[in-house]
Design an enzyme around this catalytic site. Sequence first.
Site, mmCIF file in Angstrom:
data_model
loop_
_atom_site.group_PDB
_atom_site.id
_atom_site.type_symbol
_atom_site.label_atom_id
_atom_site.label_comp_id
_atom_site.label_asym_id
_atom_site.label_seq_id
_atom_site.Cartn_x
_atom_site.Cartn_y
_atom_site.Cartn_z
ATOM 1 N N ALA A 110 -16.469 7.274 -34.483
ATOM 2 C CA ALA A 110 -16.120 6.601 -35.745
ATOM 3 C C ALA A 110 -14.652 6.201 -35.684
ATOM 4 O O ALA A 110 -13.816 6.959 -35.180
ATOM 5 C CB ALA A 110 -16.369 7.527 -36.930
ATOM 6 N N LYS A 146 -10.512 14.667 -35.782
ATOM 7 C CA LYS A 146 -9.969 13.484 -36.462
ATOM 8 C C LYS A 146 -8.525 13.299 -36.007
ATOM 9 O O LYS A 146 -7.712 14.226 -36.126
ATOM 10 C CB LYS A 146 -9.975 13.679 -37.982
ATOM 11 N N ASP A 198 -15.057 10.712 -53.152
ATOM 12 C CA ASP A 198 -15.411 9.520 -52.384
ATOM 13 C C ASP A 198 -16.916 9.546 -52.131
ATOM 14 O O ASP A 198 -17.390 10.098 -51.137
ATOM 15 C CB ASP A 198 -14.650 9.488 -51.055
#
Length: 432
Positions: free
Chosen positions: A129, A150, A282
């Site tokens: 991603a 990440k 979110d």
Amino acid sequence: MAKTASTPGRRFMKLAGMTASIASKTLSNSIKNLTADEEQKNAARSKLFQDIGVQIADTLGEMKGAVMKVGQIASQYKDIFPPEVARAISKLQRQAPAMPFNVIKAQVEKELGKPLEQIFQDFEPKPFAAASIGQVHKATLPNGQQVVVKVQYPGVEEACESDLKQVRLALRLMGVLKIDRKLQDQLFKEIQHSLDDELNYEIEAQNLEVARAFHETLDSKIVIPQVYPDYSSRHILTLSLEHGESIETASTWPVEIRNDLGRRLFRAIGQEIFYLRRFHCDPHPGNFAFREDGTVIIYDFGGVKTLSTEVIGHFRELVHAAREQNIPMIEQQLDSLKSLTELGKFPQELYEQWLEVLLRPLNGYYDFEENSAHHDGVELIKPSLKYWDVFKPSPDTLMVNRTISGQYWNLIHLKVKDDLSDVFEELVPKRA
């Protein structure tokens, strides 16, 4: 991406060019409208805002990096823009081109203080991603634990504050913000705070740990990834790899499983709002994954909103007033939440019609795939439009509204067909 993120002058000039172009369009539109009638003015204004929205989205989307993240956060606050502008900004893509692996490797080594091969047993060079401020790689810890890492792009954090100021200046010069200067200040302060939190992975790690501890005591089938602090920093976040299926796949499962997932998701977010008072805000479907045993996995705690006891009290009273169709109490609570202007009065009949539509998914059996409340709400907008200026967005309500409406659409994607009134009652018990 690296070039864009490390050249503030280049980004500034691109934003300044966008602002100048739109200011010129706005002036030209004003001159052309000097002799136009009201209908022509409205049509021209709508066309202008459409053009402005497309230009903002194209410019921010093309620039990627920090300024694209600013645009995405601004799109979460789309209530403050005219609908034409909001629609265009909300289309900003989450996916972005991946950063070259040598840049990612250098960032990990700089942040964690060792060569990559000494930190991880294995680290996949290709990300699975990539987004506006960082990308995610699968890796294996020395003990064999599978993780995701990440990695924030170098230079993004330094660029974001100036980018936000430039976007705000551009919007203000265009005159497209629907709210007064004081509320603008409050909302952009909120956007800056959201941005700071998203850029600091140490805050996201804290958010993950708080959410894990909270949900573990309530429901073992709400899964929050575990943080590995020894492999994390302000710009690196290493988490347990939690496998699950997408919302599209889950929507093909039997209705009993879909209903179980929908109830669990609805209850979990409601518990965060009304009891934890810190909630994942979110609701993008990509932030959730599902298993056929009814497990819901929640990812990405970069966006978390904390509410005061006082604000939660107003929301509880608002729910009670809505159930009782007590319009004066509804207006009192909306006023306390800074969501009413002094521009006229919303008719009681319309209040009552909206209450039926908004509470319908929570007051008995409801087929989310059929989505009748949304369809009837669209029809209700027509007679309501002329009273719309009675309401305004506020820092206390924007993220709650966004989260609730986003989760409603997640239940639609899951094709839930269920009576959720018992969960609603559990979250906000009726008055004795």
